[in-house]
Design a protein around this motif. Structure first.
Motif, short mmCIF file in Angstrom:
data_model
loop_
_atom_site.label_atom_id
_atom_site.label_comp_id
_atom_site.label_asym_id
_atom_site.label_seq_id
_atom_site.Cartn_x
_atom_site.Cartn_y
_atom_site.Cartn_z
N LEU A 60 0.77 -1.20 0.07
CA LEU A 60 -0.35 0.27 -0.04
C LEU A 60 0.40 1.23 -0.16
N ALA A 65 -1.43 1.72 -5.77
CA ALA A 65 -1.57 0.65 -4.93
C ALA A 65 -2.58 1.71 -4.02
N GLU A 66 -2.22 2.45 -3.69
CA GLU A 66 -3.15 2.79 -2.42
C GLU A 66 -4.06 3.55 -3.49
N GLN A 69 -7.28 1.05 -3.44
CA GLN A 69 -8.17 0.75 -2.14
C GLN A 69 -8.74 2.48 -2.45
N ARG A 70 -8.60 3.14 -3.11
CA ARG A 70 -9.49 4.11 -2.81
C ARG A 70 -10.43 4.30 -4.13
N GLY A 72 -11.66 2.05 -4.97
CA GLY A 72 -12.35 0.48 -4.95
C GLY A 72 -13.83 0.69 -3.63
N LYS A 73 -12.96 1.48 -2.77
CA LYS A 73 -13.93 1.63 -1.88
C LYS A 73 -15.05 2.96 -2.26
N TRP A 97 -15.03 -6.27 1.64
CA TRP A 97 -14.55 -5.68 0.31
C TRP A 97 -13.12 -5.95 0.57
N GLU A 98 -12.00 -6.35 -0.23
CA GLU A 98 -11.18 -6.35 0.18
C GLU A 98 -10.17 -5.69 -1.79
N PHE A 99 -9.23 -5.23 -1.45
CA PHE A 99 -8.70 -4.35 -2.87
C PHE A 99 -7.31 -4.38 -2.62
N ASN A 100 -6.50 -5.26 -3.99
CA ASN A 100 -5.76 -5.35 -3.73
C ASN A 100 -4.78 -5.02 -5.17
#
Length: 270
Positions: A60, A65-66, A69-70, A72-73, A97-100
């Motif tokens: 992250l 990657a950040e 995450q942003r 996806g959320k 939820w998980e975002f990778n």
């Protein structure tokens, strides 16, 4: 005698179709649903963990990657808002939820049941910006929340005459596990992915645009993004295109959907 057998089979399959169908709370479409969502989500968790441990997950601390995450959320929050506004506030209560972001040259991204999302680094040169990434995630997440994978599994179970005992976990049925792997091939490294139907693709495009717009991303970015994807075609198109055909017809449909999507769009204050 053969006539009676034929009638019996017809009655059996008709009963399965009637009893095994459910109406999607958002799209309103009746879907074949022979596979419990809870079981599919349990299998997804297992496969997702296995995939992450056997692939290089981008930390992250990395800006890309950040960004995943942003985006996806924001998409997940928009979907929850949409469901709530349509009288279904608990529809996704079991989603965690998980975002990778995963290091891979593949031009691909996917979402498993329960909100388990992966974006491959190989798609980022094509998305080129955060808004286009939102278009991708809106599309892929729609496939999950609309139960498209579960629908494909159910269709194959029916076609192959596979019977599942009511209280037996899918993970204990080798045939069901094989079908799960075919539907969610990226996590299982299976060579053949059961394709989405045109109707499923249209739904993913339709609601994916709405979810991206509600998350504060301009849905009009979908047009140049899919044109860039289309330009990658050829003799051996990316995996993402093999299951998500990008062509002139799709772009025309996206353009037709745009006025509705724009009614949901309000630029976010980043």
């Amino acid at each position: 005698m053969f006539l009676n057998i034929g009638k019996g089979l017809l009655i059996f399959f008709s009963s399965v179709l009637i009893l095994g169908c459910s109406r999607n709370t958002i799209t309103g479409r009746s879907q074949l649903s022979l596979v419990p969502e809870s079981e599919v989500q349990a299998m997804a968790i297992t496969q997702y963990k296995s995939f992450l441990t056997s692939n290089k997950v981008v930390p992250l601390t990395n800006k890309d990657a950040e960004m995943v995450q942003r985006v996806g959320k924001r998409i997940a929050n928009a979907i929850q808002k949409y469901y709530t506004e349509h009288g279904q506030p608990n529809a996704l209560k079991d989603y965690h939820w998980e975002f990778n972001l995963v290091e891979s040259k593949e031009v691909n991204a996917w979402c498993m049941p329960g909100g388990k999302v992966v974006v491959y680094t190989g798609i980022l040169p094509i998305t080129q910006n955060e808004t286009a990434l939102a278009i991708v995630l809106g599309h892929e997440i729609t496939h999950a929340v609309a139960g498209h994978g579960r629908e494909r599994m159910s269709q194959q179970l029916l076609a192959q005459g596979i019977q599942l005992a009511g209280n037996v976990a899918l993970s204990n049925n080798d045939q069901a596990v094989n079908l799960f792997n075919q539907v969610y091939a990226p996590t299982a490294q299976v060579g053949v992915l059961l394709p989405n139907s045109r109707k499923q693709e249209y739904e993913a495009d339709h609601y994916g645009l709405i979810f991206a717009a509600m998350a504060g991303y301009d849905p009009r970015e979908a047009i140049p993004f899919w044109k860039r994807m289309e330009a990658l075609g050829g003799a051996k198109p990316p995996v993402f295109l093999s299951d998500h055909p990008a062509d002139a017809d799709r772009i025309k449909k996206l353009e037709a959907l745009m006025p509705e999507a724009l009614t949901y769009y309000k630029p976010a204050n980043n």
